[in-house]
Scaffold this motif. Structure first.
Motif, PDB file in Angstrom:
ATOM      1  N   GLY A   1      -8.843   4.922  -0.824  1.00  0.00           N
ATOM      2  CA  GLY A   1      -8.123   3.727  -0.385  1.00  0.00           C
ATOM      3  C   GLY A   1      -7.096   4.030   0.699  1.00  0.00           C
ATOM      4  N   TRP A   2      -6.811   3.038   1.520  1.00  0.00           N
ATOM      5  CA  TRP A   2      -5.846   3.129   2.621  1.00  0.00           C
ATOM      6  C   TRP A   2      -4.440   3.068   2.043  1.00  0.00           C
ATOM      7  N   ILE A   3      -3.557   3.984   2.445  1.00  0.00           N
ATOM      8  CA  ILE A   3      -2.197   4.023   1.895  1.00  0.00           C
ATOM      9  C   ILE A   3      -1.167   4.235   2.998  1.00  0.00           C
ATOM     10  N   GLU A   4       0.082   3.895   2.673  1.00  0.00           N
ATOM     11  CA  GLU A   4       1.229   4.257   3.499  1.00  0.00           C
ATOM     12  C   GLU A   4       1.986   5.367   2.776  1.00  0.00           C
ATOM     13  N   ILE A   5       2.349   6.413   3.486  1.00  0.00           N
ATOM     14  CA  ILE A   5       2.967   7.602   2.896  1.00  0.00           C
ATOM     15  C   ILE A   5       4.491   7.455   2.941  1.00  0.00           C
ATOM     16  N   VAL A   6       5.123   7.613   1.778  1.00  0.00           N
ATOM     17  CA  VAL A   6       6.575   7.462   1.680  1.00  0.00           C
ATOM     18  C   VAL A   6       7.280   8.535   2.504  1.00  0.00           C
ATOM     19  N   ASP A   7       8.297   8.123   3.270  1.00  0.00           N
ATOM     20  CA  ASP A   7       9.195   9.062   3.943  1.00  0.00           C
ATOM     21  C   ASP A   7      10.309   9.369   2.940  1.00  0.00           C
ATOM     22  N   GLU A   8      10.162  10.441   2.189  1.00  0.00           N
ATOM     23  CA  GLU A   8      11.061  10.685   1.058  1.00  0.00           C
ATOM     24  C   GLU A   8      12.524  10.896   1.462  1.00  0.00           C
TER      25      GLU A   8
ATOM     26  N   ASP B   1       0.808  -1.217   0.000  1.00  0.00           N
ATOM     27  CA  ASP B   1       0.000   0.000   0.000  1.00  0.00           C
ATOM     28  C   ASP B   1       0.844   1.271   0.000  1.00  0.00           C
ATOM     29  N   LEU B   2       2.162   1.137  -0.206  1.00  0.00           N
ATOM     30  CA  LEU B   2       3.036   2.309  -0.265  1.00  0.00           C
ATOM     31  C   LEU B   2       2.625   3.174  -1.462  1.00  0.00           C
ATOM     32  N   TYR B   3       2.376   4.456  -1.212  1.00  0.00           N
ATOM     33  CA  TYR B   3       1.827   5.360  -2.241  1.00  0.00           C
ATOM     34  C   TYR B   3       2.977   6.046  -2.969  1.00  0.00           C
TER      35      TYR B   3
ATOM     36  N   PHE C   1      16.942  -7.278   8.060  1.00  0.00           N
ATOM     37  CA  PHE C   1      15.600  -6.896   7.611  1.00  0.00           C
ATOM     38  C   PHE C   1      15.439  -5.377   7.608  1.00  0.00           C
ATOM     39  N   ILE C   2      14.789  -4.863   6.579  1.00  0.00           N
ATOM     40  CA  ILE C   2      14.437  -3.445   6.511  1.00  0.00           C
ATOM     41  C   ILE C   2      13.008  -3.358   5.986  1.00  0.00           C
ATOM     42  N   THR C   3      12.241  -2.414   6.490  1.00  0.00           N
ATOM     43  CA  THR C   3      10.959  -2.069   5.872  1.00  0.00           C
ATOM     44  C   THR C   3      11.149  -0.735   5.168  1.00  0.00           C
ATOM     45  N   ALA C   4      10.762  -0.648   3.895  1.00  0.00           N
ATOM     46  CA  ALA C   4      10.904   0.603   3.154  1.00  0.00           C
ATOM     47  C   ALA C   4      10.285   1.738   3.966  1.00  0.00           C
ATOM     48  N   PRO C   5      10.988   2.860   4.133  1.00  0.00           N
ATOM     49  CA  PRO C   5      10.552   3.886   5.081  1.00  0.00           C
ATOM     50  C   PRO C   5       9.276   4.598   4.665  1.00  0.00           C
ATOM     51  N   PHE C   6       8.343   4.673   5.601  1.00  0.00           N
ATOM     52  CA  PHE C   6       7.120   5.454   5.398  1.00  0.00           C
ATOM     53  C   PHE C   6       6.874   6.271   6.660  1.00  0.00           C
ATOM     54  N   SER C   7       6.196   7.411   6.486  1.00  0.00           N
ATOM     55  CA  SER C   7       6.054   8.362   7.589  1.00  0.00           C
ATOM     56  C   SER C   7       4.713   8.260   8.302  1.00  0.00           C
ATOM     57  N   GLY C   8       3.822   7.439   7.776  1.00  0.00           N
ATOM     58  CA  GLY C   8       2.521   7.298   8.415  1.00  0.00           C
ATOM     59  C   GLY C   8       1.498   6.746   7.440  1.00  0.00           C
ATOM     60  N   PHE C   9       0.246   6.775   7.874  1.00  0.00           N
ATOM     61  CA  PHE C   9      -0.844   6.234   7.074  1.00  0.00           C
ATOM     62  C   PHE C   9      -1.744   7.372   6.603  1.00  0.00           C
ATOM     63  N   GLY C  10      -2.451   7.115   5.516  1.00  0.00           N
ATOM     64  CA  GLY C  10      -3.337   8.141   4.993  1.00  0.00           C
ATOM     65  C   GLY C  10      -4.391   7.545   4.081  1.00  0.00           C
ATOM     66  N   THR C  11      -5.065   8.423   3.352  1.00  0.00           N
ATOM     67  CA  THR C  11      -6.118   8.016   2.438  1.00  0.00           C
ATOM     68  C   THR C  11      -5.840   8.583   1.055  1.00  0.00           C
ATOM     69  N   ALA C  12      -5.900   7.759   0.031  1.00  0.00           N
ATOM     70  CA  ALA C  12      -5.692   8.192  -1.345  1.00  0.00           C
ATOM     71  C   ALA C  12      -6.922   8.956  -1.835  1.00  0.00           C
TER      72      ALA C  12
ATOM     73  N   ARG D   1       1.630   6.717 -15.023  1.00  0.00           N
ATOM     74  CA  ARG D   1       0.343   6.413 -14.394  1.00  0.00           C
ATOM     75  C   ARG D   1      -0.022   7.358 -13.250  1.00  0.00           C
ATOM     76  N   GLY D   2       0.898   8.216 -12.870  1.00  0.00           N
ATOM     77  CA  GLY D   2       0.632   9.073 -11.712  1.00  0.00           C
ATOM     78  C   GLY D   2       0.837   8.316 -10.409  1.00  0.00           C
ATOM     79  N   LYS D   3       0.291   8.828  -9.320  1.00  0.00           N
ATOM     80  CA  LYS D   3       0.509   8.226  -8.010  1.00  0.00           C
ATOM     81  C   LYS D   3      -0.523   7.137  -7.741  1.00  0.00           C
ATOM     82  N   ASP D   4      -0.032   6.046  -7.150  1.00  0.00           N
ATOM     83  CA  ASP D   4      -0.903   4.919  -6.813  1.00  0.00           C
ATOM     84  C   ASP D   4      -0.144   4.025  -5.846  1.00  0.00           C
ATOM     85  N   LYS D   5      -0.817   3.008  -5.354  1.00  0.00           N
ATOM     86  CA  LYS D   5      -0.146   2.023  -4.505  1.00  0.00           C
ATOM     87  C   LYS D   5       0.896   1.267  -5.332  1.00  0.00           C
ATOM     88  N   ILE D   6       1.998   0.876  -4.686  1.00  0.00           N
ATOM     89  CA  ILE D   6       3.098   0.286  -5.434  1.00  0.00           C
ATOM     90  C   ILE D   6       2.721  -1.044  -6.080  1.00  0.00           C
TER      91      ILE D   6
END
Length: 225
Positions: free
Chosen positions: A205-212, A24-26, A190-201, A32-37
């Motif tokens: 839809g439920w998304i995870e926001i990338v920690d750029e 669900d990483l946005y 192990f690493i989880t790709a960094p995200f800064s929190g949750f949000g709504t597209a 295609r623009g922005k969407d879940k990965i």
């Protein structure tokens, strides 16, 4: 694309980094623009997913391997089962916090479970990484690599349910496996790709926001080994 893991093997073949990309990483999908990965795979298959991840990290992805859950199950049974560490228990005691000995069928249940876990897809990603680590260590163990029967069973189970890019043939996989025979448990990170929190597209839809900033740091770390 239920599970997306980027594996980085250091040049010295002494450490493996497994980065889980929550589905669900946005992110920005080329054209295609922005969407879940995971939508990248739905829209354009492996090539669009690779392009998306390369742009996200600023790194070149050398190889792609795709398998299904049946492949996980058969590979697990081929090496006689695996011992996996679970961060939390679930399944009404079926899986306990700590070490679990799993055959192929139970391994399949272990990596698929989601709704009973505290952080849903994030927790499931941790489980899948732990399973991949356990299976990799068992496959790279001396008992497997020096036993022609076990090795043949594992290779058959892996390749029957495996799709790879044209440059990653069986000979290359075998050479890579033997070059990594010194890998131990502490060498798999192990690493989880960094995200800064949750949000709504925009579509709700439920998304995870990338920690750029941290994603840029991850890309730099991979590029510089």
């Amino acid at each position: 694309s239920d599970v997306m893991v980027l594996a980085h093997i250091t040049e010295d073949r002494d450490t493996v980094y497994l980065t889980h990309f929550p589905r669900d990483l946005y992110v920005e999908l080329p054209g295609r623009g922005k969407d879940k990965i995971n939508a990248a795979y739905a829209y354009g298959g492996t090539s669009l997913l690779v392009e998306t991840m390369q742009n996200l990290l600023g790194v070149k992805i050398d190889h792609v391997a795709k398998t299904d859950f049946v492949g996980f199950q058969r590979m697990t049974d081929a090496v006689g089962g695996v011992r996996v560490y679970a961060e939390e228990g679930s399944g009404q005691g079926e899986f306990v916090e700590g070490w679990n000995d799993l055959d192929g069928e139970r391994a399949l249940e272990f990596v698929r479970e989601r709704y009973e876990l505290s952080q849903g897809d994030i927790s499931r990603g941790h489980r899948q990484q732990a399973f991949i680590k356990a299976l990799m260590l068992k496959a790279l163990s001396r008992d497997t690599l020096t036993n022609p029967v076990t090795l043949a069973k594992f290779v058959d189970a892996a390749t029957e349910n495996l799709t790879v890019d044209e440059d990653l043939n069986l000979n290359e996989m075998r050479k890579l496996a033997f070059s990594m025979s010194g890998i131990r448990g502490d060498d798999v990170i192990f690493i989880t790709a960094p995200f800064s929190g949750f949000g709504t597209a925009p579509d709700g839809g439920w998304i995870e926001i990338v920690d750029e900033p941290r994603m840029a740091q991850l890309g730099e770390a991979i590029r510089t080994d």
